[in-house]
Design a protein around this motif. Sequence first.
Motif, mmCIF file in Angstrom:
data_model
loop_
_atom_site.group_PDB
_atom_site.id
_atom_site.type_symbol
_atom_site.label_atom_id
_atom_site.label_comp_id
_atom_site.label_asym_id
_atom_site.label_seq_id
_atom_site.Cartn_x
_atom_site.Cartn_y
_atom_site.Cartn_z
ATOM 1 N N ARG A 156 5.431 1.666 21.721
ATOM 2 C CA ARG A 156 4.011 1.992 21.620
ATOM 3 C C ARG A 156 3.771 2.993 20.501
ATOM 4 N NH1 ARG A 156 4.142 1.620 27.596
ATOM 5 N NH2 ARG A 156 4.270 3.881 27.824
ATOM 6 N N MET A 157 4.701 3.952 20.351
ATOM 7 C CA MET A 157 4.575 4.926 19.266
ATOM 8 C C MET A 157 4.677 4.245 17.908
ATOM 9 S SD MET A 157 6.435 6.716 16.783
ATOM 10 C CE MET A 157 8.139 6.547 17.315
ATOM 11 N N ILE A 158 5.661 3.348 17.755
ATOM 12 C CA ILE A 158 5.848 2.642 16.495
ATOM 13 C C ILE A 158 4.632 1.779 16.175
ATOM 14 C CG2 ILE A 158 7.189 0.803 15.391
ATOM 15 C CD1 ILE A 158 9.679 1.993 16.577
ATOM 16 N N ARG A 159 4.056 1.191 17.207
ATOM 17 C CA ARG A 159 2.860 0.367 17.000
ATOM 18 C C ARG A 159 1.707 1.225 16.466
ATOM 19 N NH1 ARG A 159 1.080 -4.379 21.152
ATOM 20 N NH2 ARG A 159 -0.484 -5.369 19.817
ATOM 21 N N LEU A 160 1.580 2.443 16.967
ATOM 22 C CA LEU A 160 0.524 3.337 16.489
ATOM 23 C C LEU A 160 0.781 3.762 15.046
ATOM 24 C CD1 LEU A 160 -2.032 4.946 17.068
ATOM 25 C CD2 LEU A 160 -0.599 6.778 17.989
ATOM 26 N N VAL A 161 2.029 4.097 14.724
ATOM 27 C CA VAL A 161 2.383 4.468 13.350
ATOM 28 C C VAL A 161 2.119 3.296 12.410
ATOM 29 C CG1 VAL A 161 4.308 5.046 11.828
ATOM 30 C CG2 VAL A 161 4.055 6.225 14.018
ATOM 31 N N ASP A 162 2.472 2.107 12.840
ATOM 32 C CA ASP A 162 2.224 0.885 12.070
ATOM 33 C C ASP A 162 0.737 0.762 11.752
ATOM 34 O OD1 ASP A 162 2.028 -1.655 11.039
ATOM 35 O OD2 ASP A 162 2.810 -2.681 12.788
ATOM 36 N N ALA A 163 -0.106 0.991 12.753
ATOM 37 C CA ALA A 163 -1.557 0.883 12.555
ATOM 38 C C ALA A 163 -2.071 1.949 11.589
ATOM 39 C CB ALA A 163 -2.270 1.006 13.903
ATOM 40 N N LEU A 164 -1.536 3.154 11.672
ATOM 41 C CA LEU A 164 -1.976 4.225 10.775
ATOM 42 C C LEU A 164 -1.575 3.939 9.329
ATOM 43 C CD1 LEU A 164 -1.140 7.328 13.009
ATOM 44 C CD2 LEU A 164 -3.420 6.474 12.406
ATOM 45 N N VAL A 165 -0.391 3.376 9.141
ATOM 46 C CA VAL A 165 0.014 2.993 7.784
ATOM 47 C C VAL A 165 -0.893 1.887 7.260
ATOM 48 C CG1 VAL A 165 1.881 2.052 6.376
ATOM 49 C CG2 VAL A 165 2.395 3.706 8.158
ATOM 50 N N SER A 166 -1.330 1.002 8.146
ATOM 51 C CA SER A 166 -2.263 -0.050 7.743
ATOM 52 C C SER A 166 -3.582 0.536 7.246
ATOM 53 C CB SER A 166 -2.528 -1.003 8.916
ATOM 54 O OG SER A 166 -1.363 -1.710 9.259
ATOM 55 N N VAL A 167 -4.004 1.644 7.838
ATOM 56 C CA VAL A 167 -5.216 2.321 7.362
ATOM 57 C C VAL A 167 -5.002 2.829 5.934
ATOM 58 C CG1 VAL A 167 -6.783 4.269 7.732
ATOM 59 C CG2 VAL A 167 -5.930 2.975 9.684
ATOM 60 N N LEU A 168 -3.804 3.345 5.674
ATOM 61 C CA LEU A 168 -3.476 3.806 4.325
ATOM 62 C C LEU A 168 -3.507 2.649 3.333
ATOM 63 C CD1 LEU A 168 -2.593 6.572 3.087
ATOM 64 C CD2 LEU A 168 -0.249 5.754 3.254
ATOM 65 N N VAL A 169 -2.954 1.504 3.741
ATOM 66 C CA VAL A 169 -2.961 0.314 2.887
ATOM 67 C C VAL A 169 -4.387 -0.190 2.681
ATOM 68 C CG1 VAL A 169 -2.175 -2.076 2.692
ATOM 69 C CG2 VAL A 169 -0.640 -0.337 3.606
ATOM 70 N N LEU A 170 -5.190 -0.150 3.739
ATOM 71 C CA LEU A 170 -6.581 -0.599 3.635
ATOM 72 C C LEU A 170 -7.358 0.271 2.641
ATOM 73 C CD1 LEU A 170 -9.007 -2.287 4.529
ATOM 74 C CD2 LEU A 170 -9.311 -0.686 6.434
ATOM 75 N N GLN A 171 -7.104 1.553 2.678
ATOM 76 C CA GLN A 171 -7.770 2.454 1.734
ATOM 77 C C GLN A 171 -7.450 2.057 0.299
ATOM 78 O OE1 GLN A 171 -8.186 7.172 1.715
ATOM 79 N NE2 GLN A 171 -6.155 6.571 1.026
ATOM 80 N N ASN A 172 -6.192 1.746 0.051
ATOM 81 C CA ASN A 172 -5.772 1.305 -1.275
ATOM 82 C C ASN A 172 -6.481 0.004 -1.665
ATOM 83 O OD1 ASN A 172 -3.740 1.019 -3.596
ATOM 84 N ND2 ASN A 172 -3.375 -0.830 -2.413
ATOM 85 N N THR A 173 -6.536 -0.941 -0.717
ATOM 86 C CA THR A 173 -7.166 -2.239 -0.989
ATOM 87 C C THR A 173 -8.646 -2.105 -1.287
ATOM 88 O OG1 THR A 173 -5.563 -3.299 0.489
ATOM 89 C CG2 THR A 173 -7.528 -4.560 -0.077
ATOM 90 N N MET A 174 -9.344 -1.275 -0.525
ATOM 91 C CA MET A 174 -10.782 -1.110 -0.703
ATOM 92 C C MET A 174 -11.094 -0.424 -2.034
ATOM 93 S SD MET A 174 -12.108 -2.607 1.851
ATOM 94 C CE MET A 174 -13.817 -2.102 1.631
ATOM 95 N N ILE A 175 -10.278 0.548 -2.403
ATOM 96 C CA ILE A 175 -10.502 1.247 -3.679
ATOM 97 C C ILE A 175 -10.370 0.270 -4.843
ATOM 98 C CG2 ILE A 175 -9.506 2.950 -5.267
ATOM 99 C CD1 ILE A 175 -8.882 4.676 -2.829
ATOM 100 N N ILE A 176 -9.351 -0.601 -4.784
ATOM 101 C CA ILE A 176 -9.150 -1.576 -5.860
ATOM 102 C C ILE A 176 -10.285 -2.592 -5.886
ATOM 103 C CG2 ILE A 176 -7.646 -3.411 -6.701
ATOM 104 C CD1 ILE A 176 -5.296 -1.921 -5.524
ATOM 105 N N ALA A 177 -10.683 -3.066 -4.691
ATOM 106 C CA ALA A 177 -11.693 -4.120 -4.616
ATOM 107 C C ALA A 177 -13.069 -3.636 -5.058
ATOM 108 C CB ALA A 177 -11.777 -4.662 -3.188
ATOM 109 N N VAL A 178 -13.417 -2.413 -4.696
ATOM 110 C CA VAL A 178 -14.771 -1.903 -4.963
ATOM 111 C C VAL A 178 -14.866 -1.222 -6.318
ATOM 112 C CG1 VAL A 178 -16.573 -0.331 -4.176
ATOM 113 C CG2 VAL A 178 -15.255 -1.644 -2.512
ATOM 114 N N ASP A 179 -13.906 -0.343 -6.605
ATOM 115 C CA ASP A 179 -13.985 0.459 -7.832
ATOM 116 C C ASP A 179 -12.993 0.036 -8.909
ATOM 117 O OD1 ASP A 179 -16.010 1.963 -6.829
ATOM 118 O OD2 ASP A 179 -14.755 3.639 -6.199
ATOM 119 N N SER A 180 -12.121 -0.949 -8.582
ATOM 120 C CA SER A 180 -11.051 -1.367 -9.509
ATOM 121 C C SER A 180 -10.157 -0.198 -9.911
ATOM 122 C CB SER A 180 -11.659 -2.012 -10.766
ATOM 123 O OG SER A 180 -12.386 -3.166 -10.429
#
Length: 218
Positions: A156-180
Amino acid sequence: MKKQVKGLLAYWREKRPIFALVGTAGSFAATILFALYNGGLGLWHKSLWHGSICIYYILLSLLRGILLATERRAGSEQPDVAEDYRKKAFYVTSGFVLVMNAALPVPAALMVLNRRFVQTGLIPAIASAAYTTYKISAAAVKWKQTGGTILERELRMIRLVDALVSVLVLQNTMIIAVDSGISQGMFRLAAVSSAGILLLIFTVSAAWFVQGRSFRRN
């Protein structure tokens, strides 16, 4: 109607271990696919960011596989032998998670410094947002659950860490998609949010290591 509801609840309680195993296996498979996706982007675009995220997710998936295999083996052993298996797996995997998380500032810094060299559109960004929302929701539900063996709690802990890293990846994706890329005004926000996510990841994994040791002694 009441009988039907009671019947469904009884069926769910009876099959709960199977549902939990299927859910964990599904999350394991989704993480592998997400790792391969980032690995493909890393190879195609020669992106160190995506390559490092791919390696992180593959290692995280391997840890999940080790925990699942150990828990399954422990379930078929005598209680004292089973606890010995769980104890060894806990110290190895939780310690390795701490080491992996200590390396996360590297891809985070690459993101903040705008060293990714990958362009993406809104459709992948929206898909990533939906996937991340699901992972956060599922991890939060699992995190609130109590009970289980030490390895089930670690999953359960690893699953939560996995989700938090996904938030970090999402931030990267959104920055590239919106602001290039990261503009001057976005730089400070990206740095602060990344530091906050990393701090939360470190706190969760370190707190679990301390809690797990205490749990093991009881």
